[in-house]
Design a protein around this motif. Structure first.
Motif, PDB file in Angstrom:
ATOM      1  N   ASP A  94       0.830  -1.208   0.000  1.00  0.00           N
ATOM      2  CA  ASP A  94       0.000   0.000   0.000  1.00  0.00           C
ATOM      3  C   ASP A  94       0.863   1.257   0.000  1.00  0.00           C
ATOM      4  O   ASP A  94       0.480   2.278  -0.590  1.00  0.00           O
ATOM      5  N   GLU A 113       2.051   1.813  -3.472  1.00  0.00           N
ATOM      6  CA  GLU A 113       0.958   2.260  -4.329  1.00  0.00           C
ATOM      7  C   GLU A 113       0.509   3.679  -4.014  1.00  0.00           C
ATOM      8  O   GLU A 113      -0.317   4.243  -4.733  1.00  0.00           O
ATOM      9  N   ASN A 114       1.051   4.267  -2.946  1.00  0.00           N
ATOM     10  CA  ASN A 114       0.774   5.676  -2.675  1.00  0.00           C
ATOM     11  C   ASN A 114       1.229   6.486  -3.894  1.00  0.00           C
ATOM     12  O   ASN A 114       2.345   6.303  -4.380  1.00  0.00           O
TER      13      ASN A 114
END
Length: 230
Positions: free
Chosen positions: A205, A208-209
């Motif tokens: 995550d 994927e920022n």
């Protein structure tokens, strides 16, 4: 252009899934991608001489003298070298020559107040600010932002060019007595080669920022062998 993705080491950083996130990007930019599950490929002179960019995600683990020599020689000759988090800043802890190449080493990630800790990895997840230090092709147009993840405390030398920093504050449960500024993103010129290190990236995550993904992808393009290094 040829890219070599080297992945492995500690599975907690999910080296396969993390590097898979960026394979479509590399392909879309015209890279022919080769994947290796071991840094031993660095000892293959023929492979290294034809590689324009190395993307490494190998946390801890070890590297042979022959492989390390091959990696260093390739970067000196113009091969770009990049990665994120422990996959580049906490690799091959026993090798001082690797540390010299990269210019910075993970030391710790300070945690929460002890009474708030539950005994899992989130004990080390803090909300912290990433502050950009100036304009660079990797960071242009990006604004300072916050992340909630591991905040790397990095030991480093003066040969790195810092593109972003974070500050570790003074807390009653920590032993230091003044705020500590650590680099979050840096570049390094080594011979004819370019190195880019991005310290966030503990989990998918975070990668994927949008800010982190942009920096990692731009870093790949910036680090890749330039015409002057051909």
């Amino acid at each position: 252009m040829k890219a070599l993705v080297v992945r492995g080491g500690w599975e907690g950083h999910r080296p396969v899934e993390a590097t898979d996130l960026f394979l479509p990007f590399l392909a879309s930019r015209g890279f022919e991608v080769r994947i290796s599950d071991s840094p031993s490929i660095y000892a293959d002179a023929a492979v290294m001489s034809s590689t324009d960019l190395i993307v490494q995600c190998v946390t801890m683990s070890s590297i042979s003298p022959e492989a390390l020599a091959g990696l260093r020689a390739a970067v000196v000759a113009g091969t770009g070298f990049t990665g994120w988090h422990g996959g580049i800043a906490d690799s091959f802890r026993a090798s001082s020559d690797y540390l010299q190449l990269v210019g910075g080493q993970f030391a710790t990630h300070p945690g929460k107040e002890p009474s708030a800790c539950g005994g899992d990895e989130t004990d080390n997840f803090l909300t912290y600010r990433v502050s950009f230090t100036g304009d660079h092709p990797i960071t242009t147009g990006l604004d300072d932002f916050e992340l909630t993840t591991e905040q790397y405390w990095v030991l480093h030398d003066d040969l790195i060019d810092v593109l972003a920093t974070t500050t570790h504050p003074v807390q009653p449960w920590h032993p230091w007595h003044r705020p500590i500024v650590s680099p979050v993103i840096w570049t390094r010129q080594w011979g004819q080669g370019r190195i880019v290190v991005t310290t966030p990236g503990h989990s998918l995550d975070v990668l994927e920022n949008p800010n982190i993904r942009t920096v990692v992808e731009r870093g790949m393009l910036w680090a890749a062998r330039t015409a002057s290094a051909s």
